[in-house]
Write an enzyme that holds these catalytic residues in place. Structure first.
Site, short mmCIF file in Angstrom:
data_model
loop_
_atom_site.label_atom_id
_atom_site.label_comp_id
_atom_site.label_asym_id
_atom_site.label_seq_id
_atom_site.Cartn_x
_atom_site.Cartn_y
_atom_site.Cartn_z
N LEU A 377 0.83 -1.19 0.00
CA LEU A 377 0.00 0.00 0.00
C LEU A 377 0.87 1.25 0.00
O LEU A 377 2.08 1.17 0.27
CB LEU A 377 -0.90 -0.01 1.24
CG LEU A 377 -1.95 -1.13 1.29
CD1 LEU A 377 -2.68 -1.12 2.62
CD2 LEU A 377 -2.94 -1.00 0.14
N ASP A 443 -7.80 -14.99 13.39
CA ASP A 443 -6.73 -14.09 13.83
C ASP A 443 -7.01 -12.64 13.45
O ASP A 443 -6.09 -11.88 13.12
CB ASP A 443 -5.41 -14.56 13.20
CG ASP A 443 -4.21 -13.85 13.82
OD1 ASP A 443 -4.23 -13.58 15.03
OD2 ASP A 443 -3.24 -13.57 13.08
#
Length: 578
Positions: A377, A443
């Site tokens: 990103l 998770d």
């Protein structure tokens, strides 16, 4: 004959110095000839000539029957990713914004891309195989590209979107200015460092590398447009471009590397640590599980099939551990962890909190290592992200329960807490819970958003390496946000119902989508039991929605379950008909 073939393979693969051995034997023979009597010498010469004739005949026979290629391990062959097709099914539509996307750009290859890669969309890549890996192409069993194309052509995957305003883009290129007003901030010229290409970028899209186009295409509503052809160029970069740098990413409990490309693009590398058909030990806690490279790849494809576009593009790739990591890394701590295993495989383990040791080393076979490469990103200096603690975060304790596990009415408290008390944040979180349940990911303790967009934006579905660990068992607690809040987007519900239909069955379109990844040439990225589990879990999600509707109907509030994010949608498919 087999023995000769085996010896030939051993010579070719083990690198024997057969020329040196031959020269040494000749020297010894010359020194010994001076001490032998003439009759014995004649006999030896005759025997030698006879042996040479026999060897010549054997060589001719060998040439008539080619030897089987030598394989260093009796497991999977490791083909180069070049021979697999990365082309995604497209429905062909106009781009998001003419000023930010390249409306007429061709699929020309830049200097960063391998010159042997195909120039036409839909053709398999074919870069030169520098490592000598056996090459194999082909799709996984039972893949059905036509189903995938039909799915993405469905109206539910081509819903009209409101025009994107200037403030809805994460990053913007400064507009063109007159030459006399131009300054150094209007263009970027690289210094062409070693290994990197000379770059000259300006405000035109044609000058931007694929990773920069991806960054410029991020909007308030999604990370990328599924129909954008620039996505294909980005996947090609991740799969085929030369790697010029590899350093360890700091933080985390497991090994991760940051790979750099000649065009200054970067990718997050996660290596293979578990075989495809291996299932996580049921006695392990969720926070003790390994991260799987194929889970990162499969999560990207599943997120796209659900119509979210909230996971950065990920592709599988075979990495040469020596040439593409060890020989080019500038990370001294990483370099110090390389070693050769007892069977000749090159291994390394890096440095991290828990799983970085010789007991948890990552090894090539002997050099080839499967990995996932995810597009990075934008840098935090350009686009800040905010990390949010999930209300349904697990306790990460072997004995304690989280608050939501003890309070069945926990959602009532969440609905009163910002940012879940208004806007779409709650249904965004439930979208993420559905994704996690389908791929059995326990998770999800935090999620992120781009700060620029405030609370009115999508959630980033990052870090999915612990998904797809078990296929024989589901984890209903992952669906707690949906079960407790009884709220779901209409668009999400309609797509889930569509994917439950035989002609769009989730396992079939997932298989077809994954078959486009290069690592499918090695083995299917998800085993058939994992694909079957997707259908089973999808049915569990729809059953949960029906239970919610039944409970709300009993109190006269059945309309509260579905959040209508499709006002004005004139499609023919409705929940009743689906």
């Amino acid at each position: 004959m087999q023995m000769i073939c085996s010896i030939e393979n051993a010579v070719l693969t083990e690198g024997w110095d057969y020329k040196g051995l031959y020269y040494e034997s000749q020297q010894r023979m010359r020194l010994g000839l001076r001490r032998w009597p003439p009759p014995l010498f004649v006999l030896l010469v005759s025997v030698s000539l006879a042996l040479h004739l026999v060897l010549a005949l054997l060589s001719l026979l060998v040439l008539q029957r080619p030897c089987d290629p030598h394989s260093p391990l009796r497991t999977n062959a490791f083909p180069h990713p070049a021979n697999s097709n990365l082309t995604a099914a497209k429905a062909g539509s106009p781009k998001l914004s003419p000023d930010s996307r390249n409306a007429g750009s061709s699929r020309k290859m830049d200097s960063n891309q391998n010159p042997h890669a195909a120039g036409k969309e839909g053709h398999a890549f074919s870069p030169p195989d520098r490592t000598g890996y056996p090459v194999s192409s082909g799709r996984s069993m039972g893949s059905s590209p036509s189903k995938l194309q039909a799915l993405f052509s469905h109206p539910l995957y081509n819903l009209p979107r409101p025009p994107i305003q200037e403030d809805d883009w994460l990053l913007r290129v400064k507009p063109k200015v007159k030459d006399n007003e131009r300054d150094s901030t209007q263009e970027w010229i690289s210094d062409s460092e070693d290994g990197y290409d000379a770059a000259h970028w300006d405000s035109t899209t044609e000058s931007h590398p694929p990773w920069l186009r991806f960054h410029l295409g991020i909007s308030r509503w999604q990370l990328y447009d599924r129909k954008d052809t620039d996505l294909q160029a980005l996947l090609e970069q991740l799969a085929t471009h030369r790697i010029v740098s590899a350093v360890q990413k700091p933080g985390g409990t497991q090994l991760k590397l940051v790979m750099s490309f000649p065009n200054y693009g970067q990718a997050l590398f996660k290596p293979k640590k578990q075989d495809r058909d291996a299932e996580t030990d049921f006695n392990l806690f969720y926070f003790s599980d390994f991260e799987r490279h194929n889970a990162e790849i499969a999560a990207f494809h599943l997120d796209r099939l659900l119509g979210f576009q909230r996971i950065p593009p990920v592709v599988g790739r075979l990495i040469n551990v020596t040439a593409e990591i060890k020989d080019i890394t500038t990370d001294r701590k990483l370099a110090q962890t390389f070693y050769t295993s007892p069977v000749g495989n090159v291994c390394f383990y890096g440095q991290c909190s828990y799983y970085c040791s010789t007991e948890h080393a990552v090894c090539g076979r002997p050099l080839a290592l499967e990995a996932s490469l995810a597009a990075m990103l934008p840098d935090l200096s350009l686009a800040q992200r905010r990390s949010w603690r999930s209300p349904w975060r697990r306790s990460y304790s072997r004995s304690k329960l989280a608050q939501w596990e003890k309070e069945p009415n926990f959602c009532a408290t969440v609905k009163k807490t910002p940012p879940y008390n208004k806007g779409t944040r709650l249904v965004d979180l439930i979208d993420m819970a559905i994704l996690d349940f389908l791929m059995s990911n326990m998770d999800r303790h935090h999620y992120e958003t781009f700060e620029k967009f405030g609370n009115n934006t999508f959630l980033l579905h990052l870090d999915n390496g612990r998904a797809f660990g078990r296929h024989s068992r589901d984890e209903p607690s992952v669906l707690a946000p949906l079960e407790q809040c009884c709220r779901i987007r209409r668009s999400t519900l309609l797509r889930l119902q569509l994917l439950s239909r035989p002609q769009y069955r989730l396992s079939d379109v997932m298989r077809a989508s994954l078959s486009q990844d290069p690592l499918t040439a090695v083995a299917p990225l998800l085993s058939e039991p994992h694909l079957s589990a997707l259908d089973r879990r999808l049915d569990a999600v729809l059953q949960t929605v029906r239970r919610c509707q039944g409970r709300r109907r009993s109190v006269g509030r059945s309309d509260d379950v579905v959040y209508d994010d499709m006002a004005g949608y004139a499609g023919g498919d409705t929940p009743a008909r689906l």
